[in-house]
Design a protein around this motif. Structure first.
Motif, short mmCIF file in Angstrom:
data_model
loop_
_atom_site.label_atom_id
_atom_site.label_comp_id
_atom_site.label_asym_id
_atom_site.label_seq_id
_atom_site.Cartn_x
_atom_site.Cartn_y
_atom_site.Cartn_z
N ASP A 1 0.84 -1.19 0.00
CA ASP A 1 0.00 0.00 0.00
C ASP A 1 0.88 1.25 0.00
O ASP A 1 1.65 1.47 0.93
CB ASP A 1 -0.90 -0.02 1.24
N GLN A 2 0.79 2.04 -1.05
CA GLN A 2 1.65 3.21 -1.18
C GLN A 2 0.87 4.50 -1.03
O GLN A 2 1.41 5.57 -1.31
CB GLN A 2 2.30 3.22 -2.58
N SER A 3 -0.39 4.40 -0.60
CA SER A 3 -1.22 5.60 -0.68
C SER A 3 -0.74 6.71 0.25
O SER A 3 -1.10 7.87 0.06
CB SER A 3 -2.66 5.24 -0.34
N TYR A 4 0.08 6.39 1.23
CA TYR A 4 0.55 7.43 2.14
C TYR A 4 1.66 8.28 1.54
O TYR A 4 2.07 9.28 2.11
CB TYR A 4 1.06 6.79 3.45
N LEU A 5 2.16 7.89 0.37
CA LEU A 5 3.29 8.60 -0.21
C LEU A 5 2.86 9.94 -0.79
O LEU A 5 1.81 10.04 -1.42
CB LEU A 5 3.93 7.76 -1.31
N VAL A 6 3.69 10.95 -0.56
CA VAL A 6 3.44 12.24 -1.21
C VAL A 6 4.50 12.43 -2.28
O VAL A 6 5.63 11.97 -2.14
CB VAL A 6 3.51 13.40 -0.20
N ASP A 7 4.10 13.14 -3.31
CA ASP A 7 5.02 13.33 -4.42
C ASP A 7 6.12 14.32 -4.02
O ASP A 7 6.11 14.88 -2.93
CB ASP A 7 4.25 13.82 -5.65
N LEU A 8 7.04 14.52 -4.94
CA LEU A 8 8.18 15.40 -4.66
C LEU A 8 7.72 16.80 -4.29
O LEU A 8 6.76 17.32 -4.88
CB LEU A 8 9.08 15.49 -5.90
N ASN A 9 8.38 17.42 -3.34
CA ASN A 9 8.09 18.82 -3.06
C ASN A 9 9.02 19.70 -3.89
O ASN A 9 9.86 19.21 -4.65
CB ASN A 9 8.22 19.11 -1.57
N PHE A 10 8.86 21.00 -3.73
CA PHE A 10 9.58 21.94 -4.57
C PHE A 10 11.10 21.77 -4.43
O PHE A 10 11.84 21.74 -5.41
CB PHE A 10 9.17 23.36 -4.17
N ARG A 11 11.55 21.63 -3.16
CA ARG A 11 12.98 21.49 -2.92
C ARG A 11 13.55 20.29 -3.67
O ARG A 11 14.62 20.35 -4.27
CB ARG A 11 13.24 21.33 -1.42
N GLU A 12 12.79 19.18 -3.65
CA GLU A 12 13.31 17.98 -4.29
C GLU A 12 13.33 18.11 -5.81
O GLU A 12 14.25 17.63 -6.49
CB GLU A 12 12.46 16.78 -3.86
N ILE A 13 12.33 18.82 -6.35
CA ILE A 13 12.33 19.03 -7.81
C ILE A 13 13.52 19.89 -8.20
O ILE A 13 14.23 19.61 -9.16
CB ILE A 13 11.00 19.66 -8.25
N ILE A 14 13.75 20.93 -7.39
CA ILE A 14 14.91 21.80 -7.64
C ILE A 14 16.21 20.98 -7.59
O ILE A 14 17.15 21.23 -8.33
CB ILE A 14 14.97 22.92 -6.58
N THR A 15 16.24 20.01 -6.67
CA THR A 15 17.44 19.20 -6.56
C THR A 15 17.68 18.38 -7.81
O THR A 15 18.80 18.24 -8.28
CB THR A 15 17.33 18.26 -5.35
#
Lengths: 503, 476
Positions: A443-457
């Motif tokens: 079950d992966q439903s608790y996962l959140v997608d990348l935030n801004f900092r991670e996209i910048i990285t």
């Protein structure tokens, strides 16, 4: 000293070396975790900014060392503080300075305990890594080369995973013991030449026995660092246990020091031994490519998979170096940069999953594509790049290496081809599992997608993947003159040697 | 006033003699007096560093060489007094006497480095040694085991035996040359019948090999290090070695540099010391024993400087012993502070030190990495220069020298394992229920100063080696 272009103005290279160190010292006097994060980000970013004039001011039409700074250091043994870059090292310096800010970003949330010491270790690492690539004095090189072990050891040993103690000790002992004989070789070279100045040691008439012994001492040190099969066993352990930033630094920069050492020292200082022993090194590279590929295919731990893939990719680099022709060498240097970009990014990706699931197991990460579309987009591109998909950066490097190999040695090239196929197999397997998984996904439903900092990285890595992949010429131009000049000297040396024996 | 440092030490010793006559003493007062005299000695050695004199019928020479060693002895003594001033494991009633003998021992060492005549050398050496023999059993009795008595007896018996060797050698030298003055001996030994002269020099060296803990005169080290109180060991492990190196340089330079037998002998002793020390240290669990065995290995490295038979090599040996003393002091500073009641520490007892006391953990890590010879610390620079000097002395074509240097380099690899496992314990193992470590400001400050010295000496060795070079050349 005629092959140096002295830098009269601002001591740019010294600044790049000592600015991170100064930043680390300043941090000793302040406390606070968020201060440490922002401060380190600022210091590494400023260092990266200041490395841009290095490229814009670099003259790619000459093979001489540029931005040279020279000062006496220990006159009794003729040791000096000499720095300089040429076409071989400039890309590696840039790679180092540009990757460090993203290592800081990647550690933003990952490191929660003892943030200040962690950041100090990162900055000290940056100092010694840049120093290794620009040092033109063998003692200076050796000091920085060895000193790096301490912060890297601490990065793994303190902030690492469950088996951190084992991994860090193995890493430390392996690399330290490997470079002990390098020290003896350095001293012997000094006694032959009366100086520790590296360019003065190149293209000298040493006896063949001396060259072979020196080559072997070099080889042990550098092959462990690369790591070449069969000296690779420290790598998976260290990679798996290191924190994300540590893995990125290890994969992107530390491994390149080994191949840089081959280029800078083995080829010009011991050319005869290189010709004599190159066939063995080439076949070891093939062994590494195939071994890395097959082992990666069997891994269930994502970090381990990428670690073994590094063994394979670095095999391509050593293959390109020791085939000793222009395509091979250019391909090798390109592959060094590409591996730094792509594998660094892949480790960042694994780190981001680990922060969410606290596991590196493929099975746990199966099917996250459903909940993290941004993430898998990035991952897909980096995976494609990793096995050299046309249009991405690694294609250029691997293609050049294989083209060079085909030109000179067809059996060797045929033996290396399965490595490229294997790379596709294990990376696609990884990608398939992570993006889609199977019917029994956790079950992966608790996962959140990348935030801004991670996209910048991740975004800048993607930029370089396509930039190098679609327009590699500017990068090749930077190193071309140095590579061609190195090979010219090498081949004229060989002909000279043949002429001598015929006479 | 060329002998100001010696007079200061004597004053200090006498002051403690007077203090020892009083029954009621505040322990703070005693501590402060000791630290005061320690720093005073250091300052006087600084003042006297450029003095030149020859006194006491030419048997006592004050020159740059001796003054540099006195400076290091003064510094070592001051630091050892700072971290050892609590004397956790010495009974209150004997503390004044403890300081009295400590100062006398330092006085003996200072006289030793200035002595240029055999009898003076002997008297100074015995003054410093006998004071040390007395310090060892002063440790309070732990669990009725009387380990300190055993250590004391071993120390004195082995010590007296080494002295016997030395006296025997001196008698040969006197017989061969008819003089007890070193400068006359140098000339006399040139024409002396050969096996006898060599034998005499080797016998005299044996006495100092004992002090420096060179194989095969090393066997006292582990037991005495373990049996003596931490503070005492901290002194024994550092400062007396300065005197030993100072005299070994003087004695090696007595023999003509051509003598290959002496060089091969030194090579064998150097390599045996390194291998014996490092291999034995691998299995130690007691921290002091570990440092003791590592000291044996380092003594081997010092011999690499001596066997060059060249002033440049001696200068590097001087640099190396100075660095060694500082690195070792850093380790003992941590050891004495972590030890709660003055009990011996096992490596295990350092677990999680970086959480219990980050500054001490850092000092320890720097000290151990420096001892292991990792750049940019002084230990690396010293080893690097010793190896370079030794290879230079033989030339690249000389395979024997190359083999010695290679084996020495391999020893560094062996050594790193045990140093690293101490650092590992301090940095990665969970502290569990280990007690917190409190450390006062002065100790912290001295620890930081030692770290700075270790880094500075390693990063900028040129100046120091140049000074040592001039000093050594002046006694040749």
């Amino acid at each position: 000293m005629d092959n140096l272009i002295i830098n009269e103005g601002f001591p740019l290279l010294s600044f790049l070396i000592f600015f991170p160190l100064a930043g680390a010292v300043v941090m000793l006097f302040f406390s606070g975790d968020s201060f440490a994060r922002y401060w380190t980000l600022a210091v590494t970013s400023i260092t990266a900014l200041f490395s841009i004039p290095l490229v814009s001011g670099f003259d790619p039409s000459t093979a001489k060392f540029q931005f040279v700074e020279a000062h006496n250091w220990i006159p009794r043994f003729n040791i000096s503080y000499i720095l300089g870059v040429d076409g071989i090292s400039i890309l590696l310096v840039m790679l180092t300075t540009l990757i460090m800010p993203f290592c800081v970003l990647a550690s933003w949330r990952y490191i929660q305990k003892r943030v200040t010491p962690f950041m100090i270790c990162l900055l000290i690492m940056e100092t010694s890594m840049i120093g290794v690539f620009v040092a033109l004095d063998f003692v200076l090189f050796y000091i920085l080369w060895e000193f790096m072990l301490i912060p890297m050891y601490l990065l793994i040993a303190i902030w690492g995973g469950p088996r951190k103690v084992y991994a860090s000790i193995k890493f430390f002992l392996y690399t330290l013991v490997g470079s002990l004989l390098l020290l003896v070789a350095i001293i012997a070279l000094y006694l032959e030449n009366g100086t520790f100045f590296i360019p003065a040691m190149m293209w000298q008439n040493y006896t063949i026995t001396f060259q072979v012994l020196a080559f072997l001492a070099f080889f042990l040190a550098f092959a462990i660092k690369v790591p070449m099969f069969p000296f690779h066993t420290w790598l998976p352990a260290a990679h798996v246990e290191a924190p994300t930033a540590g893995s990125v630094i290890l994969a992107s920069i530390l491994l390149k020091m080994g191949t840089y050492g081959f280029l800078r020292f083995c080829l010009p200082i011991t050319p005869d031994a290189t010709f004599l022993l190159a066939p063995y090194v080439l076949w070891l590279s093939i062994a590494g490519i195939l071994y890395g590929g097959f082992t990666a295919l069997a891994q269930n731990d994502m970090k381990k998979l990428i670690a073994y893939s590094s063994v394979g990719h670095m095999g391509f680099v050593t293959l390109g170096i020791f085939i000793l022709n222009p395509q091979g060498l250019q391909g090798a240097i390109m592959q060094m940069i590409n591996h730094g970009v792509t594998t660094g990014a892949l480790f960042l990706c694994v780190g981001m999953i680990y922060e969410r699931t606290h596991s590196r197991e493929l099975a746990v990460a199966a099917g996250v594509g459903k909940y993290m579309p941004w993430y898998v987009t990035f991952l897909a591109f980096f995976s494609l790049s990793s096995f050299g998909f046309p249009g991405t950066n690694s294609f250029i490097g691997e293609f050049l290496v294989l083209a060079g190999t085909f030109r000179d040695n067809i059996p060797l090239a045929l033996a290396a081809i399965p490595g490229a196929v294997l790379a596709a197999a294990y990376m696609l397997r990884l990608l398939q599992r992570v993006v889609w998984g199977g019917t029994n996904n956790p079950d992966q439903s608790y996962l959140v997608d990348l935030n801004f900092r991670e996209i910048i990285t991740l975004a800048p890595f993607l930029l370089f993947v396509f930039w190098i992949g679609l327009k590699p010429q500017p990068f090749i131009d930077l190193m071309n003159t140095s590579v061609v000049s190195l090979l010219d000297q090498l081949h004229s040396w060989q002909q000279q040697g043949v002429a001598m024996t015929l006479r | 006033m060329a002998i100001l440092p010696e007079l200061t030490l004597l004053t200090g010793a006498l002051a403690f003699f007077v203090l020892s006559l009083y029954r009621q003493l505040e322990s703070n007062q005693l501590k402060n007096t000791a630290v005061f005299f320690g720093f005073l000695t250091f300052i006087t050695t600084l003042i006297a560093v450029n003095d030149q004199a020859t006194i006491f019928f030419d048997s006592y020479k004050i020159d740059l060489y001796s003054q540099l060693f006195k400076l290091m002895i003064g510094l070592g003594l001051a630091i050892a007094l700072v971290f050892g001033r609590h004397l956790k494991d010495i009974e209150e009633s004997v503390r004044p006497e403890y300081y009295l003998f400590l100062f006398l021992s330092a006085l003996g060492l200072m006289m030793l480095v200035s002595s240029v005549e055999l009898i003076t050398i002997f008297v100074s050496l015995e003054l410093s040694s006998f004071a040390l023999y007395l310090l060892v059993p002063m440790r309070s009795d732990q669990k009725g085991l009387r380990v300190q008595m055993e250590a004391g007896i071993k120390y004195i018996l082995f010590g007296v035996m080494a002295t016997g060797f030395m006296l025997f050698g001196m008698s040969y030298i006197f017989g061969l040359t008819g003089s007890t003055y070193l400068h006359e001996i140098v000339a006399g030994l040139q024409n002396a019948p050969q096996p006898a002269a060599l034998f005499a020099v080797l016998m005299v060296m044996a006495g100092f090999f004992f002090k420096l803990a060179v194989f095969p005169m090393h066997f006292w080290v582990p037991d005495i290090y373990q049996g003596a109180a931490n503070e005492t060991t901290g002194f024994i492990a550092t400062v007396p070695k300065l005197g030993a190196v100072a005299l070994l340089i003087r004695i090696v330079s007595l023999s003509s540099g051509e003598d290959m037998f002496l060089i091969y002998m030194l090579m064998i002793l150097a390599l045996s010391s390194m291998f014996y020390g490092n291999l034995s240290a691998l299995v130690q669990t007691d921290l002091k024993r570990l440092l003791g065995y590592s000291g044996i290995a380092h003594a081997g490295f010092i011999l690499l400087g001596l066997l060059t038979m060249d002033p440049g090599g001696y200068a590097i040996a001087m640099y190396y012993i100075a660095g060694y003393v500082i690195m070792n002091l850093a380790c003992f500073l941590v050891l004495c502070n972590v030890s709660q009641q003055g009990e011996n520490l096992a490596v295990e007892d350092l677990r999680g030190l970086h959480q219990r006391q980050p500054v001490l953990a850092f000092v320890l890590a720097v000290g151990l990495f420096a001892l292991a010879g990792i750049p940019p610390f002084v230990g690396f620079m010293g080893k690097f220069m010793l190896l370079t000097g030794a290879l230079e002395a033989g030339g690249t074509q000389n395979l024997i020298y190359l083999a010695v240097v290679t084996l020495a380099a391999i020893n560094t690899g062996i050594a790193i394992y045990y140093y690293l496992s101490v650092v590992r314990t301090a940095y990665t193992v969970d502290p569990g229920d280990s007690p917190a470590v409190t450390v006062d400001g002065l100790n912290k400050a001295v620890g930081i100063v030692l770290v700075v010295l270790i880094i500075l000496m390693g990063a900028l060795p040129a100046k120091i080696v140049a000074i040592a070079d001039t000093a050594v050349k002046s006694i040749m």
